[in-house]
Design an enzyme around this catalytic site. Structure first.
Site, PDB file in Angstrom:
ATOM      1  N   ASN A  83      -7.720  -2.117  14.260  1.00 36.50           N
ATOM      2  CA  ASN A  83      -9.163  -2.242  13.650  1.00 36.50           C
ATOM      3  C   ASN A  83      -9.340  -3.458  12.857  1.00 36.50           C
ATOM      4  OD1 ASN A  83      -8.129  -1.373  11.271  1.00 36.50           O
ATOM      5  ND2 ASN A  83      -9.434   0.309  11.003  1.00 36.50           N
ATOM      6  N   ASP A 122       0.795  -1.292   0.042  1.00 36.71           N
ATOM      7  CA  ASP A 122      -0.150   0.095  -0.010  1.00 36.71           C
ATOM      8  C   ASP A 122       0.702   1.418   0.166  1.00 36.71           C
ATOM      9  OD1 ASP A 122       0.891  -0.209   2.497  1.00 36.71           O
ATOM     10  OD2 ASP A 122      -0.886  -0.564   3.519  1.00 36.71           O
ATOM     11  N   HIS A 134      -7.538  -4.017  10.131  1.00 38.04           N
ATOM     12  CA  HIS A 134      -7.316  -3.863   8.575  1.00 38.04           C
ATOM     13  C   HIS A 134      -6.379  -4.701   7.953  1.00 38.04           C
ATOM     14  CE1 HIS A 134      -4.642  -0.141   9.040  1.00 38.04           C
ATOM     15  NE2 HIS A 134      -3.990  -1.056   9.184  1.00 38.04           N
ATOM     16  N   GLU A 184      -9.881  -1.093   5.059  1.00 38.34           N
ATOM     17  CA  GLU A 184     -10.326  -0.980   6.225  1.00 38.34           C
ATOM     18  C   GLU A 184     -11.547  -1.735   6.458  1.00 38.34           C
ATOM     19  OE1 GLU A 184      -8.710   0.679   7.992  1.00 38.34           O
ATOM     20  OE2 GLU A 184      -7.754   2.477   7.390  1.00 38.34           O
TER      21      GLU A 184
END
Ligand code: PGA
Length: 251
Positions: free
Chosen positions: A132, A62, A134, A139
């Site tokens: 979270n 990413d 991800h 996400e």
């Protein structure tokens, strides 16, 4: 091995063993490398070993949208600094986070997919996990069918990554491999340390396989491994512990 060795470096050693195994089986392997704090120990450990990465192709997972490759805060710069240079990798498929029109960005994302395909796919994708859940910058809520694309960052991700940026300058979006892109890797190695990751790790390996926890897709992958320290593993049930490799905190 010294008794004072840290948990993190024990994890780094176990993760480096997994990378070395792939390299031994395929000296010209295609390896996806994540950024962030977690894999730094792994990269130091790999650099300290006598391994030949000269035939490896590195693939970016990413990138921030807004940091061109020459920006020291970019993930391209991180990969050059911590991976490509120290490991002696000459060939890399990176993502360019320079802002541009939607059409140009979409073309870049498609080019990333095509470049991965052209080298025969990813043999080993190393990933971290967000607090979270991800994977990459996919996400919670991202479909498992997603491909490399521009994706908004969740507020908690922006907060976690804010340290390198001025307060008004934290990127709001990214270019990221999609979950289907990540899942195509022949082997996936998740590395997680610290209790801030415990809930996400528990959701990933004990929870339902559901886009609300992107990392839960690893439960369906035929060759996904997770190397965890006891803190990151602390929320796992017996079942989740059976699916992961917990590196204990004693020499
Ligand atoms: P970290 O990031 O290694 O910096 O915690 C992991 C991630 O967000 O995927």
């Amino acid at each position: 091995m010294s008794a004072s060795i840290s948990v993190t470096s024990r994890v780094a050693e176990a993760a480096a063993d997994a990378v070395a195994e792939v390299l031994r089986a395929k000296p010209g392997a295609v390896i996806g490398f994540p950024t962030g704090a977690t894999p730094l120990g792994l990269y130091e450990e790999l650099a300290a070993r006598d391994l030949d990465f000269s035939r490896v192709t590195a693939v970016a997972l990413d990138e921030y949208l807004g940091t061109p490759p020459d920006d020291p805060r970019s993930f391209s710069a991180y990969l050059r600094r911590h991976v490509l240079g120290p490991l002696g990798i000459g060939r890399a498929i990176l993502l360019d986070g320079t802002p541009d029109s939607d059409v140009v960005l979409a073309t870049r994302c498609t080019a990333h997919e095509n470049a991965i395909r052209a080298v025969g796919g990813v043999d080993l994708q190393v990933v971290g996990i967000g607090a979270n859940g991800h994977l990459g910058f996919n996400e919670p809520g991202t479909p498992f069918s997603s491909r490399t694309r521009v994706a908004a960052l969740a507020p908690e991700t922006r907060w976690a990554n804010a340290v390198a940026f001025a307060p008004d300058d934290v990127p709001a979006a990214s270019l990221t491999q999609g979950l289907a892109t990540i899942a195509k890797a022949r082997t996936i190695l998740l590395v997680a340390t610290g209790d801030a990751k415990a809930d996400a790790v528990a959701a990933a390996f004990d929870g339902p396989v559901d886009p609300s926890c992107p990392a839960s897709l690893l439960q369906r992958h035929p060759d996904a491994r997770a190397v965890l320290d006891p803190a990151a593993a602390s929320g796992l049930s017996r079942r989740g512990r059976g699916l992961t490799d917990i590196v204990e905190n004693h020499a």
